[in-house]
Design a protein around this motif. Structure first.
Motif, PDB file in Angstrom:
ATOM      1  N   ASN A  96       0.828  -1.201   0.000  1.00  0.00           N
ATOM      2  CA  ASN A  96       0.000   0.000   0.000  1.00  0.00           C
ATOM      3  C   ASN A  96       0.862   1.250   0.000  1.00  0.00           C
ATOM      4  O   ASN A  96       0.562   2.229  -0.701  1.00  0.00           O
ATOM      5  N   THR A  97       1.955   1.214   0.776  1.00  0.00           N
ATOM      6  CA  THR A  97       2.855   2.362   0.844  1.00  0.00           C
ATOM      7  C   THR A  97       3.502   2.625  -0.504  1.00  0.00           C
ATOM      8  O   THR A  97       3.587   3.777  -0.957  1.00  0.00           O
ATOM      9  N   VAL A  98       3.961   1.572  -1.158  1.00  0.00           N
ATOM     10  CA  VAL A  98       4.585   1.724  -2.473  1.00  0.00           C
ATOM     11  C   VAL A  98       3.589   2.311  -3.465  1.00  0.00           C
ATOM     12  O   VAL A  98       3.919   3.209  -4.258  1.00  0.00           O
ATOM     13  N   SER A  99       2.352   1.828  -3.419  1.00  0.00           N
ATOM     14  CA  SER A  99       1.326   2.347  -4.329  1.00  0.00           C
ATOM     15  C   SER A  99       1.082   3.825  -4.090  1.00  0.00           C
ATOM     16  O   SER A  99       0.925   4.612  -5.040  1.00  0.00           O
ATOM     17  N   ARG A 100       1.040   4.212  -2.829  1.00  0.00           N
ATOM     18  CA  ARG A 100       0.809   5.622  -2.511  1.00  0.00           C
ATOM     19  C   ARG A 100       1.999   6.483  -2.913  1.00  0.00           C
ATOM     20  O   ARG A 100       1.838   7.622  -3.361  1.00  0.00           O
ATOM     21  N   LEU A 101       3.209   5.975  -2.721  1.00  0.00           N
ATOM     22  CA  LEU A 101       4.399   6.737  -3.108  1.00  0.00           C
ATOM     23  C   LEU A 101       4.417   6.999  -4.612  1.00  0.00           C
ATOM     24  O   LEU A 101       4.878   8.046  -5.064  1.00  0.00           O
ATOM     25  N   ARG A 102       3.897   6.048  -5.390  1.00  0.00           N
ATOM     26  CA  ARG A 102       3.828   6.236  -6.835  1.00  0.00           C
ATOM     27  C   ARG A 102       2.876   7.355  -7.215  1.00  0.00           C
ATOM     28  O   ARG A 102       3.004   7.947  -8.301  1.00  0.00           O
ATOM     29  N   ASP A 122       2.004  16.256  -0.758  1.00  0.00           N
ATOM     30  CA  ASP A 122       1.596  14.847  -0.652  1.00  0.00           C
ATOM     31  C   ASP A 122       1.255  14.428   0.771  1.00  0.00           C
ATOM     32  O   ASP A 122       1.256  13.237   1.092  1.00  0.00           O
ATOM     33  N   ILE A 123       0.932  15.377   1.635  1.00  0.00           N
ATOM     34  CA  ILE A 123       0.770  15.041   3.048  1.00  0.00           C
ATOM     35  C   ILE A 123      -0.369  14.053   3.283  1.00  0.00           C
ATOM     36  O   ILE A 123      -0.274  13.178   4.148  1.00  0.00           O
ATOM     37  N   ARG A 124      -1.432  14.118   2.503  1.00  0.00           N
ATOM     38  CA  ARG A 124      -2.546  13.195   2.714  1.00  0.00           C
ATOM     39  C   ARG A 124      -2.155  11.763   2.389  1.00  0.00           C
ATOM     40  O   ARG A 124      -2.594  10.825   3.052  1.00  0.00           O
ATOM     41  N   GLN A 125      -1.318  11.579   1.374  1.00  0.00           N
ATOM     42  CA  GLN A 125      -0.817  10.244   1.049  1.00  0.00           C
ATOM     43  C   GLN A 125       0.121   9.760   2.148  1.00  0.00           C
ATOM     44  O   GLN A 125       0.031   8.609   2.607  1.00  0.00           O
ATOM     45  N   LEU A 126       1.013  10.621   2.606  1.00  0.00           N
ATOM     46  CA  LEU A 126       1.993  10.245   3.622  1.00  0.00           C
ATOM     47  C   LEU A 126       1.312   9.837   4.924  1.00  0.00           C
ATOM     48  O   LEU A 126       1.749   8.887   5.597  1.00  0.00           O
ATOM     49  N   GLN A 127       0.257  10.510   5.279  1.00  0.00           N
ATOM     50  CA  GLN A 127      -0.410  10.221   6.548  1.00  0.00           C
ATOM     51  C   GLN A 127      -1.109   8.868   6.564  1.00  0.00           C
ATOM     52  O   GLN A 127      -1.511   8.390   7.623  1.00  0.00           O
ATOM     53  N   CYS A 128      -1.234   8.237   5.411  1.00  0.00           N
ATOM     54  CA  CYS A 128      -1.810   6.890   5.326  1.00  0.00           C
ATOM     55  C   CYS A 128      -0.741   5.801   5.378  1.00  0.00           C
ATOM     56  O   CYS A 128      -1.072   4.617   5.336  1.00  0.00           O
ATOM     57  N   MET A 129       0.529   6.198   5.483  1.00  0.00           N
ATOM     58  CA  MET A 129       1.632   5.244   5.509  1.00  0.00           C
ATOM     59  C   MET A 129       2.058   4.992   6.953  1.00  0.00           C
ATOM     60  O   MET A 129       2.434   5.924   7.668  1.00  0.00           O
ATOM     61  N   PRO A 130       2.004   3.737   7.422  1.00  0.00           N
ATOM     62  CA  PRO A 130       2.361   3.431   8.817  1.00  0.00           C
ATOM     63  C   PRO A 130       3.744   3.932   9.225  1.00  0.00           C
ATOM     64  O   PRO A 130       3.925   4.390  10.345  1.00  0.00           O
ATOM     65  N   LEU A 131       4.726   3.839   8.323  1.00  0.00           N
ATOM     66  CA  LEU A 131       6.073   4.277   8.679  1.00  0.00           C
ATOM     67  C   LEU A 131       6.113   5.781   8.912  1.00  0.00           C
ATOM     68  O   LEU A 131       6.758   6.262   9.847  1.00  0.00           O
ATOM     69  N   PHE A 132       5.401   6.537   8.077  1.00  0.00           N
ATOM     70  CA  PHE A 132       5.345   7.982   8.279  1.00  0.00           C
ATOM     71  C   PHE A 132       4.644   8.305   9.592  1.00  0.00           C
ATOM     72  O   PHE A 132       5.105   9.146  10.373  1.00  0.00           O
ATOM     73  N   ARG A 133       3.527   7.643   9.869  1.00  0.00           N
ATOM     74  CA  ARG A 133       2.773   7.890  11.094  1.00  0.00           C
ATOM     75  C   ARG A 133       3.618   7.585  12.337  1.00  0.00           C
ATOM     76  O   ARG A 133       3.525   8.290  13.343  1.00  0.00           O
ATOM     77  N   ALA A 134       4.441   6.541  12.255  1.00  0.00           N
ATOM     78  CA  ALA A 134       5.273   6.172  13.397  1.00  0.00           C
ATOM     79  C   ALA A 134       6.373   7.193  13.659  1.00  0.00           C
ATOM     80  O   ALA A 134       6.770   7.411  14.808  1.00  0.00           O
ATOM     81  N   ARG A 135       6.836   7.841  12.596  1.00  0.00           N
ATOM     82  CA  ARG A 135       7.958   8.774  12.746  1.00  0.00           C
ATOM     83  C   ARG A 135       7.502  10.230  12.857  1.00  0.00           C
ATOM     84  O   ARG A 135       8.290  11.101  13.219  1.00  0.00           O
ATOM     85  N   ASP A 136       6.251  10.490  12.545  1.00  0.00           N
ATOM     86  CA  ASP A 136       5.712  11.839  12.644  1.00  0.00           C
ATOM     87  C   ASP A 136       5.580  12.235  14.115  1.00  0.00           C
ATOM     88  O   ASP A 136       5.559  11.381  15.010  1.00  0.00           O
ATOM     89  N   THR A 137       5.480  13.529  14.383  1.00  0.00           N
ATOM     90  CA  THR A 137       5.379  14.007  15.763  1.00  0.00           C
ATOM     91  C   THR A 137       4.244  15.015  15.912  1.00  0.00           C
ATOM     92  O   THR A 137       3.831  15.649  14.928  1.00  0.00           O
ATOM     93  N   PRO A 138       3.747  15.185  17.135  1.00  0.00           N
ATOM     94  CA  PRO A 138       2.705  16.192  17.370  1.00  0.00           C
ATOM     95  C   PRO A 138       3.141  17.600  16.970  1.00  0.00           C
ATOM     96  O   PRO A 138       2.337  18.373  16.446  1.00  0.00           O
ATOM     97  N   LEU A 139       4.413  17.921  17.202  1.00  0.00           N
ATOM     98  CA  LEU A 139       4.889  19.255  16.869  1.00  0.00           C
ATOM     99  C   LEU A 139       4.928  19.469  15.352  1.00  0.00           C
ATOM    100  O   LEU A 139       4.599  20.554  14.862  1.00  0.00           O
ATOM    101  N   CYS A 140       5.311  18.437  14.609  1.00  0.00           N
ATOM    102  CA  CYS A 140       5.277  18.537  13.141  1.00  0.00           C
ATOM    103  C   CYS A 140       3.859  18.808  12.670  1.00  0.00           C
ATOM    104  O   CYS A 140       3.627  19.666  11.811  1.00  0.00           O
TER     105      CYS A 140
END
Length: 228
Positions: A22-28, A73-91
């Motif tokens: 799913n992540t690869v598809s979204r990155l495309r 591309d923030i809406r696509q990134l927010q659907c990626m588990p790896l991005f969600r795990a590394r994202d922060t409240p301050l960001c």
């Protein structure tokens, strides 16, 4: 030692916690896919750091394109588990502030919902770290946003909407939750000497300025943070 990166689902398909396919598809689908791949795979530091807003962001005004330049591309990134795990409240908070400055109400609503459904302890509003923002206008905007989010989140919680995604429909839903509170640093951010108007948007009918902003001499409408 054997590391298992995937588990077999009931239907026989393979599932990974990172949802790699799913992540690869979204990155495309992303406009800056190569850049996002480098950022996602580079492990240092593990948690992303907020991107400093461009100079004079508070004077940008209504702009339909700049929001995609600031965080494409923030809406696509927010659907990626790896991005969600590394994202922060301050960001996330800085992204909301950018949406506010560019009068992108819908994007701000999306971002606030994304924040709300991050149920990890470090995403509690009380745990947002002090950004130590040197620009008084940005500091006032960030602090006011947090105060407004406290009101909006507690309103949703009283309705029975839960940050876990599992809503409470019982008669005790008005009391059956731990209220959100602002972090201590928010109370230390002073009001601006000169009024900062982030309210005007020629493309929409104006709502009422939020009192959390008016207390710091900032005029802003953030009604979309109440979206459910």
């Amino acid at each position: 030692m054997v590391f298992r990166f995937a588990k077999r689902c009931i239907d026989g398909s393979r599932h990974t916690p990172l949802k790699v396919r799913n992540t690869v598809s979204r990155l495309r689908e992303c406009s800056q896919g190569a850049r996002h791949i480098r950022r996602l795979l580079w492990p240092f530091p593990w948690h992303f750091r907020p991107q400093q807003p461009p100079a004079d962001i508070v004077n940008v005004g209504s702009n339909d394109k700049i929001v995609h330049v600031l965080h494409p591309d923030i809406r696509q990134l927010q659907c990626m588990p790896l991005f969600r795990a590394r994202d922060t409240p301050l960001c996330s908070l800085y992204r909301m502030f950018e949406d506010l400055c560019t009068r992108q109400d819908v994007w701000m609503g999306y971002e606030c919902q994304y924040f709300f459904y991050h149920n990890e302890p470090r995403w509690r509003l009380s745990q947002i770290p002090d950004p130590r923002e040197k620009d008084p206008a940005i500091a006032a905007g960030l602090a006011s946003l947090v105060d407004a989010m406290v009101t909006a989140f507690n309103w949703k919680l009283e309705l029975g909407i839960r940050r876990t995604g599992k809503n409470d429909s019982t008669d005790d839903r008005v009391r059956n939750f731990e209220p959100e509170i602002a972090p201590a640093w928010v109370a230390e951010v002073p009001a601006l000497e000169k009024l900062l108007d982030l309210h005007t948007n020629p493309h929409r009918k104006e709502g009422e300025p939020h009192p959390a902003f008016l207390e710091r001499n900032v005029k802003a409408c953030v009604g979309r943070i109440y979206d459910v």
